[in-house]
Scaffold this active site. Structure first.
Site, PDB file in Angstrom:
ATOM      1  N   ASP A 169       0.856  -1.189   0.000  1.00 50.15           N
ATOM      2  CA  ASP A 169       0.000   0.000   0.000  1.00 50.15           C
ATOM      3  C   ASP A 169       0.891   1.238   0.000  1.00 50.15           C
ATOM      4  OD1 ASP A 169      -2.199   1.657   0.072  1.00 50.15           O
ATOM      5  OD2 ASP A 169      -2.914   1.028   2.052  1.00 50.15           O
ATOM      6  N   LYS A 170       0.259   2.366  -0.316  1.00 50.01           N
ATOM      7  CA  LYS A 170       0.946   3.657  -0.318  1.00 50.01           C
ATOM      8  C   LYS A 170       0.142   4.621   0.537  1.00 50.01           C
ATOM      9  CE  LYS A 170      -0.349   6.837  -2.634  1.00 50.01           C
ATOM     10  NZ  LYS A 170      -0.836   8.219  -2.790  1.00 50.01           N
ATOM     11  N   HIS A 171       0.807   5.507   1.243  1.00 48.27           N
ATOM     12  CA  HIS A 171       0.084   6.537   1.980  1.00 48.27           C
ATOM     13  C   HIS A 171       0.704   7.887   1.660  1.00 48.27           C
ATOM     14  CE1 HIS A 171      -2.293   8.248   5.279  1.00 48.27           C
ATOM     15  NE2 HIS A 171      -1.257   9.050   5.424  1.00 48.27           N
ATOM     16  N   SER A 172      -0.146   8.875   1.447  1.00 47.37           N
ATOM     17  CA  SER A 172       0.363  10.231   1.209  1.00 47.37           C
ATOM     18  C   SER A 172      -0.126  11.131   2.335  1.00 47.37           C
ATOM     19  CB  SER A 172      -0.154  10.721  -0.132  1.00 47.37           C
ATOM     20  OG  SER A 172      -0.263  12.128  -0.126  1.00 47.37           O
TER      21      SER A 172
ATOM     22  N   SER B 170      -1.140   7.080  14.117  1.00 46.79           N
ATOM     23  CA  SER B 170      -2.409   7.109  13.392  1.00 46.79           C
ATOM     24  C   SER B 170      -2.267   6.440  12.025  1.00 46.79           C
ATOM     25  CB  SER B 170      -2.857   8.569  13.224  1.00 46.79           C
ATOM     26  OG  SER B 170      -3.929   8.667  12.327  1.00 46.79           O
TER      27      SER B 170
ATOM     28  N   THR C  49      -8.616  10.569  -2.170  1.00 46.23           N
ATOM     29  CA  THR C  49      -8.754   9.584  -3.247  1.00 46.23           C
ATOM     30  C   THR C  49     -10.192   9.060  -3.362  1.00 46.23           C
ATOM     31  OG1 THR C  49      -6.459   8.977  -3.064  1.00 46.23           O
ATOM     32  CG2 THR C  49      -7.899   7.320  -4.022  1.00 46.23           C
TER      33      THR C  49
ATOM     34  N   ARG D 184      -8.126  15.048  17.945  1.00 44.08           N
ATOM     35  CA  ARG D 184      -6.922  15.835  17.616  1.00 44.08           C
ATOM     36  C   ARG D 184      -7.291  17.085  16.846  1.00 44.08           C
ATOM     37  NH1 ARG D 184      -3.576  11.846  14.431  1.00 44.08           N
ATOM     38  NH2 ARG D 184      -2.307  13.644  13.920  1.00 44.08           N
TER      39      ARG D 184
ATOM     40  N   LYS E  18      -3.333   1.834  11.087  1.00 37.09           N
ATOM     41  CA  LYS E  18      -4.238   1.332  10.039  1.00 37.09           C
ATOM     42  C   LYS E  18      -3.482   0.412   9.077  1.00 37.09           C
ATOM     43  CE  LYS E  18      -5.264   5.655   9.853  1.00 37.09           C
ATOM     44  NZ  LYS E  18      -5.700   7.028   9.671  1.00 37.09           N
ATOM     45  N   LYS E  19      -2.227   0.748   8.806  1.00 34.58           N
ATOM     46  CA  LYS E  19      -1.440  -0.079   7.882  1.00 34.58           C
ATOM     47  C   LYS E  19      -1.090  -1.412   8.536  1.00 34.58           C
ATOM     48  CE  LYS E  19      -1.795   3.117   4.979  1.00 34.58           C
ATOM     49  NZ  LYS E  19      -2.833   2.959   3.972  1.00 34.58           N
TER      50      LYS E  19
END
Ligand code: IUR
Length: 458
Positions: A85-88, A188, A125, A173, A192-193
């Site tokens: 997976d990718k996270h930005s 955070s 996204t 937050r 999730k990952k």
């Protein structure tokens, strides 16, 4: 015993700058998840963490506890090593995931991509994909597995069951001025990952005037924290530091960004978009052992964009997630006007003339995104509706020469762009009397873990 320590004692401990033990962090997260911790207590702990920080071991314990607060996804053993997976960290015009997920799947990865929605000036996204008629972002873990079996990738929203402690902490937050905390951001994102049970993860950490972190140094610090904790969790993790002063690509706004991602999936599109997609994907292919090094991975990923396999995978993903086959086919293989017709267009298309002549030095992302937001492209609060057809196309790039009156931006909207909006947009265009100096590269640095640090290298 630490597990019985009361919450006020834990808060006091962190407030006074002491280190929290793993069991103490678990006990705090349990209170968050089961609702026994009061909102005031959670807010106080968040602020104590924001002000006092956390050591790497505490951040890891917080991440693990948050990941363990809900269900973990499970995958067939045969997929081990290829789940990516990718996270930005969020930007303007960032449609990377739309092209990257199918391109990775076309290269034999399994991509259970869990994405977010836009908030404030940054896009999301899920909102981009929902611009496509019929697309469903809500999929159960079982449906995700079925789609991964048939297609290789899916892009979905975070389910209620995944890291529920994060949902509580993240919403608090926002209202307690504790968003910009390194350990809280790290926990955070990675909780999730970790619950996704990934083999490899790549992070696009953005810096600049339209990013969460304005400076390269602050983004680098976050990247190191994410890579360090990711590796400790047994996920092969890398980060790319990418500049976010100007929009990525030429289009901003949900429908327009889908169209631009399709250009990338056809092997074209803006070079900066393709560079980011292939760099992030190349790193993942290398981390999975599907490419010898990141450069070969980048070539392989580029090959999937050029030979149509990524595009076919994208079309299959759309159908698997609810888009009718004729619509998906028309969007993916139709002429540009047919593609635009699938998504629909805003009522007004308006070109903005350059206020003077000169060389384009920059087009600033933040004022552009703010005006589009006001025109309905974004949301201020979670759950607000948005108009996917509102957006803008840049008609010029940095280094181009503009004559006074020549159009530089095409705005798509439904009306309501007043003099103030026009003025703000014109201020986003920075012109100078001479060509700009060579622009610094969009990709500033790649952060890799020190060799041999990942726990699980299957
Ligand atoms: N995205 C997340 O998932 N978590 C965060 O804390 C931030 C962005 I900031």
């Amino acid at each position: 015993m630490a597990a019985q320590t009361s919450l006020p004692t834990l808060i006091r401990k962190k407030r006074d700058g002491e280190r929290l033990e793993e069991e103490e962090i678990q006990s705090f997260v349990r209170g968050v998840t089961d609702g026994t911790a009061q909102q005031g207590q959670i807010g106080a702990m968040l602020m104590a963490i924001r002000l006092r920080g956390m050591e790497a071991g505490e951040t890891l314990a917080l991440t693990r506890a948050m990941a363990g607060s809900g269900r973990a996804l499970e995958w067939p053993p045969a997929w081990r090593g290829r789940l990516v997976d990718k996270h930005s960290t969020g930007g303007v015009g960032d449609k990377v995931s739309l092209a990257l997920a199918p391109a990775l799947a076309a290269c034999r990865c399994k991509v259970p991509m869990i994405s977010g929605r836009g908030l404030g000036h940054t896009g999301g996204t899920l909102d981009k994909l929902e611009a496509i008629p019929g697309f469903r972002v809500t999929q159960s873990p079982e449906e995700m597995q079925r789609i991964l079996e048939g297609v290789g990738c899916c892009i979905v929203g975070q389910s209620e069951e995944l890291a529920p402690a994060d949902r509580v902490l993240y919403s608090l937050r926002d209202v307690t001025a504790t968003v910009d905390s390194l350990p809280l951001i790290t926990a955070s994102i990675l909780s999730k990952k970790a619950a996704e049970q990934l083999s490899a993860l790549v992070l696009d950490v953005k810096f600049g005037s339209a990013a969460l972190f304005p400076t390269l140094e602050s983004a680098r610090e976050l990247a190191h924290s994410l890579v360090g904790v990711g590796e400790q969790l047994g996920i092969r993790t890398a980060a790319v530091l990418s500049r976010m002063d100007q929009p990525l690509g030429r289009c901003v706004g949900n429908s327009l960004e889908v169209l631009e991602a399709l250009e990338c999936l056809h092997g074209g599109g803006p070079p900066d978009l393709r560079e980011l997609v292939t760099t992030l994907g190349g790193l993942l292919l290398w981390q999975c052992g599907l490419a010898e090094d990141a450069e070969r991975g980048r070539e392989q990923l580029g090959g999937a964009l050029d030979d149509g396999s990524a595009l076919r995978t994208f079309e299959a993903m759309l159908v698997a997630q609810g888009v009718s086959p004729p619509t998906a086919h028309r969007l993916c293989t139709g002429t540009p006007p047919q593609r635009r017709q699938v998504l629909g267009e805003a009522r007004v298309r308006e070109e903005l003339p350059a206020p003077g002549g000169g060389w384009v030095q920059a087009v600033e992302a933040l004022p552009l995104a703010r005006v589009l937001h006001k025109l309905g492209a974004g949301r201020t609060r979670a759950g607000d509706p948005l108009n996917p057809r509102v957006g803008a196309e840049l008609l010029v790039g940095v280094g181009d020469h503009l004559q006074e009156g020549q159009p530089w931006l095409r705005l798509h909207h439904e009306g309501g762009l007043g003099a103030g909006g026009r003025q703000a947009l014109q201020a986003a265009l920075r012109l100078g009397p001479a060509p700009p100096p060579a622009a610094p590269p969009r990709l500033a640095q790649t952060i890799l873990p020190p060799p041999g640090t990942t726990g699980d290298r299957q």
